[in-house]
Structure formats: structure tokens, C-alpha cells
Design a protein around this motif. Structure first.
Motif, PDB file in Angstrom:
ATOM      1  N   MET A   1       5.872  -0.947  -4.169  1.00  0.00           N
ATOM      2  CA  MET A   1       5.516  -0.104  -5.311  1.00  0.00           C
ATOM      3  C   MET A   1       4.794  -0.940  -6.369  1.00  0.00           C
ATOM      4  O   MET A   1       5.152  -2.092  -6.611  1.00  0.00           O
ATOM      5  N   TYR A 265      -3.805   5.012  -9.619  1.00  0.00           N
ATOM      6  CA  TYR A 265      -2.505   5.069 -10.292  1.00  0.00           C
ATOM      7  C   TYR A 265      -2.549   6.007 -11.491  1.00  0.00           C
ATOM      8  O   TYR A 265      -1.602   6.777 -11.726  1.00  0.00           O
ATOM      9  N   GLY A 274       1.987  11.864  -5.449  1.00  0.00           N
ATOM     10  CA  GLY A 274       2.588  10.770  -4.699  1.00  0.00           C
ATOM     11  C   GLY A 274       1.648  10.122  -3.708  1.00  0.00           C
ATOM     12  O   GLY A 274       1.834   8.951  -3.340  1.00  0.00           O
ATOM     13  N   PHE A 275       0.631  10.854  -3.261  1.00  0.00           N
ATOM     14  CA  PHE A 275      -0.360  10.279  -2.342  1.00  0.00           C
ATOM     15  C   PHE A 275      -1.183   9.217  -3.059  1.00  0.00           C
ATOM     16  O   PHE A 275      -1.334   8.087  -2.571  1.00  0.00           O
ATOM     17  N   ALA A 278       0.830   6.123  -3.681  1.00  0.00           N
ATOM     18  CA  ALA A 278       1.036   5.318  -2.475  1.00  0.00           C
ATOM     19  C   ALA A 278      -0.206   4.509  -2.130  1.00  0.00           C
ATOM     20  O   ALA A 278      -0.107   3.364  -1.669  1.00  0.00           O
ATOM     21  N   ASP A 281      -0.249   1.562  -4.531  1.00  0.00           N
ATOM     22  CA  ASP A 281       0.745   0.575  -4.086  1.00  0.00           C
ATOM     23  C   ASP A 281       0.197  -0.269  -2.941  1.00  0.00           C
ATOM     24  O   ASP A 281       0.301  -1.500  -2.935  1.00  0.00           O
ATOM     25  N   TRP A 282      -0.341   0.412  -1.941  1.00  0.00           N
ATOM     26  CA  TRP A 282      -0.796  -0.239  -0.709  1.00  0.00           C
ATOM     27  C   TRP A 282      -1.942  -1.213  -0.987  1.00  0.00           C
ATOM     28  O   TRP A 282      -1.913  -2.372  -0.549  1.00  0.00           O
ATOM     29  N   GLU A 310       7.913   9.855  -6.688  1.00  0.00           N
ATOM     30  CA  GLU A 310       8.142   9.725  -5.251  1.00  0.00           C
ATOM     31  C   GLU A 310       6.810   9.606  -4.517  1.00  0.00           C
ATOM     32  O   GLU A 310       5.893  10.397  -4.728  1.00  0.00           O
ATOM     33  N   ARG A 311       6.720   8.611  -3.657  1.00  0.00           N
ATOM     34  CA  ARG A 311       5.487   8.383  -2.907  1.00  0.00           C
ATOM     35  C   ARG A 311       5.431   9.269  -1.666  1.00  0.00           C
ATOM     36  O   ARG A 311       6.457   9.605  -1.075  1.00  0.00           O
ATOM     37  N   GLU A 312       4.203   9.619  -1.278  1.00  0.00           N
ATOM     38  CA  GLU A 312       3.980  10.335  -0.032  1.00  0.00           C
ATOM     39  C   GLU A 312       3.543   9.350   1.049  1.00  0.00           C
ATOM     40  O   GLU A 312       2.846   8.371   0.753  1.00  0.00           O
ATOM     41  N   PRO A 313       3.936   9.577   2.285  1.00  0.00           N
ATOM     42  CA  PRO A 313       3.456   8.694   3.361  1.00  0.00           C
ATOM     43  C   PRO A 313       1.944   8.828   3.524  1.00  0.00           C
ATOM     44  O   PRO A 313       1.387   9.928   3.416  1.00  0.00           O
ATOM     45  N   LEU A 314       1.289   7.707   3.775  1.00  0.00           N
ATOM     46  CA  LEU A 314      -0.163   7.712   3.934  1.00  0.00           C
ATOM     47  C   LEU A 314      -0.527   8.029   5.380  1.00  0.00           C
ATOM     48  O   LEU A 314       0.017   7.423   6.310  1.00  0.00           O
TER      49      LEU A 314
END
Length: 550
Positions: A1, A265, A274-275, A278, A281-282, A310-314
Motif C-alpha cells: 500500500m 492516488y 480501489g482500482f 491499487a 500501490d503497485w 479497500e483496494r481492488e484486485p488488478l
């Protein structure tokens, strides 16, 4: 994060690299300046914005530091001395009395001034005053000065709109409206005119979101969203972005998209997306950098320093067609491929550490037959592009005929358009690309005139080894190998891409009219027209034990 505290640590490290560059000998003419390439250039003054972050951000090593304050004041004094009468600054490598480069400077100073005004200590008040004076004085020059490149327009809009937000009595709104009247230069797929995925897209996104806030015009955020969505799908698994379409200096470079972390961000937090969070973050985890801009959301919005979003999966597997941009992107975990029209590298694929940067096609036909797709369409799940070899003036393929009158020495080239032409048929080349299991099939057809030398060039990023039936070659820059028949596998570490079958109809190492590849390792397959060839490209794991793709 992406954490505020981690960003502060990286800011501390960046400050350590800036301090030795600043001239703090009060007896020198360039006192307060920042040295780069042996000289304290005017636009190097932008370093004071980074020092401003260090002074203002609580929790950092240099928070409310008297030394940093003194250096900011010295930098501002140097800025007052070195700026032009217009209030603008020189980018001494190319642009003088430059309104757009001053726009970049002001765009970066404005968030610092805004935050300094909200702080309560005397040092912050001094920062707001001296940096605010630079902004105020620059506005008339930015209004009068104009721009060079498309992104400069939005940088100037961001700079002027923030200046007017800080100093409402200033003129400049008419200039802002004049720029915005041109409309934002993004297409339906989210591309900006410069197609600069590695550099200027990030600059456009940042400028538009800053202007949106300063002007209270949320509609300026829509092109930002579109480009952020597109940009993610232009990323390889290692965070580098496709730059083969760029019209700017990032063309063909390897860039991790850390310069877009601030916009991902910022948009994540303002829209609880959240997308986007993420992605930020990545990218930052891959390449910690992009400062001070990566900290701008936290400087402008202190409440964001606590992050519970809350993050979403990429997504790591997708295929997307962008019809307006005329490009196609496929990602299957560590494999990603790109196809597109309008460029001379119509296909490329990356698999882990190994990259086939370009598959390009060319014939020697009148030096006008380097393939660049003029059409782009999706047909039955395949991408089809066509190139017709015809010069823009219509004179090739063919030969000019005599005029039957005197042609003066200085008139020869100007009279060319008046000549009749003995015309030959154009060469038509069609490239059809299909995704298959573990790779791609490229069907190449070229016809219209026979016995014309033709080549398929596979340009790999150097550093690997090429294995084929009876030999091994090291993949070194500017080297060329011919694949006469069968298949070859190029591999780096355990990652591999195979190509084939090969073909051999001529031995031209540098086909006339073809683009060279001085930074790539090139594998050639050669033909004479008509051509009808299916190139199979497969991605997988290299087995050192079996010496093959598995």
C-alpha cells in the motif's frame, strides 16, 4: 500500500541529493541556485518546491527545519535575480524567456504555497510570501508567452488557474478560457495527441486535475479518468509501459509509470476508487520515485494520510481493442502484446524478462514499403492491418517523365509535381494477428508486383541467447541473424519466446528502405513477393535441461 510514512522516507533521501547541489556561499553571484550540468540554471529553481514539501510535511526529517527554510529563501532570492523581465524563466538547454517552462515551475510551487498558508509557523509564512511572489510575477509572462507542444497548454492552464486561486485579483482568466476553448486533446479511447505513455500523459493528467480543482470544473477530470484507464492496460507485468506509439522523446524507452502515481492516488481518494489505488500501490512498489509529486495528494489533503480505502484486485488477463487509437492490447499474466496501426513496429510481445520489441515488415519497393498500418480492424477476433506502398505525392511507385522544355538549375525539384508519371502498381501488404494458445500467429501477405525482396524482422531486446536447430547466437545490440528455416527460441533466464518458421530468399543484411535497429538484436526472415507466410510466436519457459521451450 502507498503509505505516507514511506513516501516521507524517500523524500528525506531525495533532499539529501538536493542539498549538495545548492550554492550557499553568499558571496557568489549565483547564491541560492541549484547546479545541474555545471551551471545553476533558472528552471532548477523548481527544487525549492521539493524543499517546501520537506519543510511542511509533518513526520519528515526536515519538518520545520531552519536549514531548509534558509535554503528555500536563498533559492527564492536566486529566482528573483535570474528571471527575465517578463517574470518567466529560461530552460537553458533549449527555451528562453519560456512561458511553458515557467508554467511547470509555477504548477509545482502553487501546492506548496497553498499548504504553507494553512500552516501556523512563521517559517511557513515566509515560504508562502517568497514563493507566492514568484508565482505572481510570472503570471503576465505566462499570459503573453504562449506554448510549443500540446501538453504545454494544460500546464499553463494549471499554473494560471492555481495562481488565480491564490491571488484572485490577478488577470489571466481570459487566457485560461482561450486555451480551454481548444478542447482537451484526448480521443474516445483516452489518448492525448502526443501519445506519450511514458512522459507527457502523466503531465496532462496532473495539469488537468490541478486545474479542475482550482477552477471548480469537475468536467476536466473526465479525460484524466479515460487516460488512467487506458494507461493501466498499456502496462506490462513489470510495470513498464508501451512507448512504441509515442510521438515524443520517450518513444521506444523502458519506463515504469511512476510519474502517474500522484494522479492514480488522487483520483482514487477523491472517488473512493480501489482500482486506481491499487495501481498507485503497485507502480510505486516497483519503482519508488516520482517525488515530490507522489506526495502532493498528501500535502494538499492532510486527511488522506490515513488510508482505509479497500483496494481492488488488478486484472492480469485481458484483451482490449481501442478502435479510435487503432491499437490492441493483450495481457495474459506475465505475457503482454501490443498491435497498432500508424507505426512501423506494428506488433510486439513481452514475456517476463524477454521482449520481442517489434515485428516489422518491409519490401525494397521504391523505398516506400516499410509497413505501417493504414487501416485497422477487428475481424473474427483477429486484428487486420493493411499497408499500400504509395508515396504521399503519388509519384511512386513509378518514374518521372520529361517535360520537353528547359528546366533551370534551381527549378528542378519545384517542377516535379508538373511531370507526368510512368506508374507501376502499388505493393499491398496485409498483416493479420490472432491470439492462440501460449502466443500469437501473424499471417503476412504481400502482393501487387512480383520478385520484390521482402523481409520480416524480429527485433529483440539484447541480452539473451538465440537457440535454433544447429546453433546458438548471443543476442547483442546491432547484430543481425538470418533464420533460414525452422524455429528459433530467444531466452533470458527462464523466460523465452520462439519464432518461426524461418524463410530465406535473399541475403540483404540491411534492405534498402527498411528501418535499422541499432539498439536491438534482429532476426531476419527473407522472401520475394508474392509473400504468404504464417509467423508463429510462442511464449513460455526455457528449459536449460532440454534446451527448448516448454
Amino acid at each position: 500500500m502507498l503509505k505516507y510514512e514511506a513516501l516521507l522516507e524517500n523524500l528525506n533521501e531525495q533532499i539529501e541529493t538536493i542539498l549538495p547541489r545548492q550554492i550557499m556561499d553568499a558571496g557568489r553571484e549565483d547564491y541560492g541556485g541549484f547546479v545541474s550540468d555545471g551551471i545553476a540554471g533558472a528552471t532548477n529553481v523548481s527544487a525549492v518546491s521539493t524543499l517546501g514539501y520537506a519543510y511542511l510535511l509533518e513526520g519528515g526529517r526536515y519538518y520545520q527545519s531552519e536549514e531548509i527554510l534558509a535554503r528555500i529563501l536563498a533559492g527564492a532570492a536566486f529566482a528573483r535575480k535570474i528571471r527575465r523581465e517578463s517574470g518567466c524563466f529560461d530552460l537553458i538547454t533549449t527555451n528562453f524567456d519560456s512561458s511553458p517552462d515557467t508554467g511547470f515551475l509555477v504548477e509545482g510551487l502553487a501546492p506548496v504555497v497553498r499548504a504553507a498558508r494553512k500552516a501556523k509557523d512563521d517559517g511557513a509564512g515566509q515560504i508562502a510570501e517568497v514563493l507566492g511572489e514568484i508565482i505572481q510575477t510570472a503570471v503576465p509572462g505566462m499570459i503573453a508567452g504562449g506554448f510549443h507542444t500540446p501538453n504545454h497548454r494544460w500546464v499553463l492552464v494549471a499554473a494560471l488557474s492555481q495562481a488565480l486561486e491564490l491571488f484572485p485579483d490577478l488577470d489571466g482568466m481570459d487566457t485560461i478560457e482561450s486555451y480551454l476553448a481548444e478542447t482537451i486533446d484526448n480521443n474516445a479511447d483516452g489518448e492525448y495527441i502526443e501519445r506519450s505513455a511514458g512522459t507527457y500523459n502523466a503531465i496532462c493528467n496532473r495539469a488537468l486535475r490541478l486545474a479542475s480543482d482550482a477552477l471548480n470544473r469537475p468536467q476536466l477530470l473526465e479525460p484524466v479518468r479515460q487516460n488512467l484507464d487506458l494507461s493501466y492496460h498499456m502496462l506490462h507485468a513489470d510495470g513498464t509501459v508501451v512507448t512504441s506509439f509515442s510521438r515524443r522523446q520517450d518513444h521506444g524507452t523502458r519506463v515504469v509509470l511512476v510519474g502517474m502515481v500522484d494522479s492514480y492516488y488522487n483520483m482514487a481518494r477523491r472517488e473512493e476508487n480501489g482500482f486506481y489505488a491499487a495501481v498507485a500501490d503497485w507502480l510505486y512498489a516497483i519503482s519508488p520515485g516520482g517525488l515530490p509529486w507522489a506526495l502532493e495528494p498528501f500535502l494538499t489533503h492532510p486527511e488522506w494520510r490515513v488510508d482505509n480505502l479497500e483496494r481492488e484486485p488488478l486484472p492480469e488477463s485481458y484483451a482490449r481493442v481501442y478502435p479510435t487509437a487503432q491499437l490492441w492490447r493483450v495481457r495474459r499474466e506475465k505475457t503482454s502484446a501490443t498491435a497498432g496501426a500508424g507505426i512501423t513496429s506494428p506488433f510486439g510481445v513481452k514475456h517476463g524478462d524477454v521482449e520481442l520489441a517489434s515485428v516489422n515488415l518491409c519490401a525494397s519497393y521504391f523505398s516506400i514499403a516499410q509497413f505501417s498500418g493504414e487501416t485497422f480492424e477487428e475481424v473474427d477476433g483477429k486484428i487486420r492491418m493493411t499497408h499500400i506502398s504509395r508515396s504521399s505525392d503519388g509519384g511512386r511507385p513509378g518514374y518521372d517523365l520529361p517535360l520537353g522544355r528547359e528546366v533551370a538549375f534551381e527549378e528542378f525539384y519545384n517542377l516535379r509535381k508538373e511531370r507526368d508519371v510512368y506508374a507501376l502498381p502499388p505493393l499491398t501488404t496485409v498483416l493479420e494477428i490472432e491470439e492462440v494458445d501460449s502466443g500469437f500467429n501473424l499471417h503476412v501477405k504481400s502482393e501487387g508486383y512480383d520478385r520484390v525482396p521482402f523481409q520480416i524482422a524480429c527485433d529483440f531486446v539484447p541480452g539473451g541467447e538465440l537457440d535454433f536447430d544447429s546453433g546458438i547466437v548471443r543476442g547483442q545490440a546491432a547484430e543481425v541473424a538470418f533464420l533460414k528455416s525452422g524455429y528459433a527460441t530467444y531466452h533470458i533466464n527462464n523466460d523465452a519466446i520462439s519464432i518461426g518458421p524461418g524463410a530465406y530468399a535473399h541475403r540483404f543484411w540491411a534492405l534498402r528502405g527498411s528501418e535499422s535497429a541499432p539498439t536491438a538484436f534482429r532476426v531476419l526472415m527473407t522472401f520475394t513477393t508474392p509473400v504468404d507466410h504464417l509467423l508463429e510466436i510462442r511464449c513460455g519457459t526455457w528449459s536449460a535441461a532440454e534446451e527448448k521451450l516448454v
